[in-house]
Design an enzyme around this catalytic site. Structure first.
Site, PDB file in Angstrom:
ATOM      1  CG  HIS F  16       0.045   0.586   2.928  1.00 19.73           C
ATOM      2  ND1 HIS F  16      -1.161   1.174   3.137  1.00 19.73           N
ATOM      3  CD2 HIS F  16       0.627   0.091   3.366  1.00 19.73           C
ATOM      4  CE1 HIS F  16      -0.375   1.441   4.621  1.00 19.73           C
ATOM      5  NE2 HIS F  16       0.912   0.404   4.008  1.00 19.73           N
ATOM      6  CB  CYS F  35       3.676   5.160   5.510  1.00 23.16           C
ATOM      7  SG  CYS F  35       3.968   4.697   6.596  1.00 23.16           S
ATOM      8  CG  HIS F  41       4.901   1.117   2.737  1.00 26.25           C
ATOM      9  ND1 HIS F  41       5.089   2.109   2.574  1.00 26.25           N
ATOM     10  CD2 HIS F  41       4.737   0.298   3.957  1.00 26.25           C
ATOM     11  CE1 HIS F  41       3.909   2.168   3.423  1.00 26.25           C
ATOM     12  NE2 HIS F  41       3.922   1.504   4.166  1.00 26.25           N
ATOM     13  CG  HIS F  43       2.117  -3.255   6.515  1.00 20.83           C
ATOM     14  ND1 HIS F  43       3.500  -2.942   7.184  1.00 20.83           N
ATOM     15  CD2 HIS F  43       2.218  -2.027   5.575  1.00 20.83           C
ATOM     16  CE1 HIS F  43       3.343  -1.637   7.413  1.00 20.83           C
ATOM     17  NE2 HIS F  43       2.961  -1.706   6.491  1.00 20.83           N
ATOM     18  CG  ASP F  81      -2.617 -13.718   0.460  1.00 20.48           C
ATOM     19  OD1 ASP F  81      -2.055 -12.860   1.498  1.00 20.48           O
ATOM     20  OD2 ASP F  81      -2.638 -14.411   0.045  1.00 20.48           O
ATOM     21  CG  HIS F  82       0.642 -12.466  -2.308  1.00 18.45           C
ATOM     22  ND1 HIS F  82       0.275 -13.565  -1.750  1.00 18.45           N
ATOM     23  CD2 HIS F  82       2.114 -13.136  -2.720  1.00 18.45           C
ATOM     24  CE1 HIS F  82       1.547 -14.245  -1.001  1.00 18.45           C
ATOM     25  NE2 HIS F  82       2.403 -13.945  -1.212  1.00 18.45           N
ATOM     26  CD  GLU F 126       0.342  -0.585   8.490  1.00 19.81           C
ATOM     27  OE1 GLU F 126      -0.285  -0.134   8.416  1.00 19.81           O
ATOM     28  OE2 GLU F 126       0.789   0.073   9.695  1.00 19.81           O
TER      29      GLU F 126
END
Lengths: 137, 137, 137, 137, 137, 137
Positions: F16, F35, F41, F43, F81-82, F126
């Site tokens: 994100h 951020c 980047h 998580h 996801d991913h 996170e």
């Protein structure tokens, strides 16, 4: 005095089978899947016992956690650790040993033993990814 | 190419009884204590499967971890998860299901399945405070 | 028989001050920073004790982990838990209580006590992000 | 002096795409699955940096872990934290950013910076269930 | 706007002695056991600071967690980290440094500093198995 | 019947960028710091989904956790996801992908799907040190 909640974490392991003896085998298999294995399976359980109350000005404690550990050991872990919930645990007789039913049974045993503090919350982990919590309602 | 070790962690749970059928009951009780409970107990096991090899320049992988997970699932977790090591697991027949014996049995199953990488190390946790490791010697 | 390594994890907490009495105070402050606080600080330590050996065919154990726990408790945790490494621990006398020096001292105490298995590795965590390991060399 | 290994754990997060630009898109998709998402994905990485050496008798340290943290921060985390391994990290240019390739690149950066100790091992966790380790071979 | 709770976890370590100076030594020993060791002991503490409020539509944040970390560092960790709760911490003067009293003292320091959000809950872990929580009542 | 809360923990990873497109770049940089990296980047997220209700006497379950896992997988993890929260996730369109906004979006998706139980609480981690929680208010 401020009201603080203090928690003691304990661990035990046990075998169980999720099974409702009032139902036929095929419905048990459908409802409970691999948790219904007739030869049992088992878990390392983690239990967080939380009690709430005002601090005693003499000690700065709500409830001595060494004493709370001793209470939980006598009422719970001495009875269930390295045991089978279906076969070995008197207070689970005639109850399906789901994590929900186990935590409610634990509440009944512990709530009368923590006065003058009050039992506030039990959290019971069955696996790293599943847990239940109960507050006596 | 550098030689790197890659690890996939998997989890399963099972029941067992640590018991040597060649010995009398009282010696079993003395040797194994509460782990000898005839009605079984159980654990959430964690297994780290480590394979070593050169990286494939095409992929930058030593061994695709999704494939390694599938290998471990087929060879191990599909057989042992939610089962009883003493009663349900063919490859543990006639073996005392200590963590040591379980990890050696897992090695025999996995070592032939990870070529062209090499199985380097298995670590098997029985509880949060106990684990064993084996490297095939 | 296969050679397996078995590990028991134990926990204790203690106070210490990282300080070399042979050096002047300002050099101690420069070398050790906040770890040199004259009024002490402390940690929850985690210690993994690993012993290696062949399995006993009678038990399937390399070393009974309940016995290993008892050995570690007698030799280590009964001496250091809830104590001050600089003031209370005889075997740390005249030694700067860094994690490195602590783990080497633990090795000397434990290595003679785990026969017929062999002490293979000690890992000592001082915080969640720092740990040391020692294998007797 | 005894030879001890000391480890500092650091954490960072980053985006990446596992992709080999020398291969067609459909083969990348087949080889890397969801890790090949063209819009990136990301991880919280955990890195254990282990250095080995004799203890300095003056300090009782193998390597001051505050200094080791500073080395890792300058060489690694300042460059990769909250970044994209494919787009933002000079030392990953022209390398498929698998965990294997990342750990080898980290080794090249850190090995010259920890004298007089020796870099012994890097362990890099990509998820809770996947990690790689490298010892410079 | 929805009301969300955001939490920042911080860690510190400290020495303490659980001791009530108004009581004789033997009663202190009886009440507090090994926690009363006159030479101190210590812990790695973990503190979860939770603040609640509506999200700021401009940022999507309830409270910037980097700022919350800075507040906690200034008010708490800069004062208590690598210190002795009994000897070094002004705001614990004349208070028995139980986890309960520490968490209440932290609340008084943090509650005025998180506006326009509201301090909702503090959870303070003293060991892996013991924690307390406080919500300002 | 007692009212119990049951929780299923799931994990996913994603990329994100915390960015408000209505603001100029320099204000985004000032507000969101690293951020706001334009190259993203990412998580590893952990999500605890808690539902509350009476136990079904037939099963001893509040809500079958295998079914709850399937609901979360279909509504949430299969979508995120991913993936990239800014570019790939329809339900995050026009929303700044802070953890606060993500957890509120998850609530809207999950709340209608857990009848006859009630969605009680979502906790979204996170990083190891940051998490948010939401109860639908």
């Amino acid at each position: 005095m401020p009201t603080v909640t203090v928690t003691r974490r304990v661990r035990f392991n046990a075998a169980h089978r999720v099974h409702n003896p009032a139902l036929p085998d095929d419905e048990n298999a459908r409802l409970f899947g691999k948790c219904n294995n007739p030869n049992w399976h088992g878990h390392n359980y983690t239990l967080d016992v939380s009690v709430e109350g005002p601090m005693d000005p003499k000690t700065g404690y709500v409830f001595d956690l060494a004493k709370l550990k001793a209470v939980v050991q006598k009422e719970i872990t001495d009875i269930v650790d390295h045991r089978n919930f279906n076969l070995d645990v008197p207070f689970m007789k005639d109850v399906i040993p789901t994590t929900e039913n186990i935590v409610v049974a634990f509440w009944k045993l512990l709530a009368p033993k923590v006065a003058p503090a009050a039992l506030k919350r039990l959290v019971l982990w069955e696996t790293e990814n599943n847990y239940v919590e109960y507050d006596g309602r």
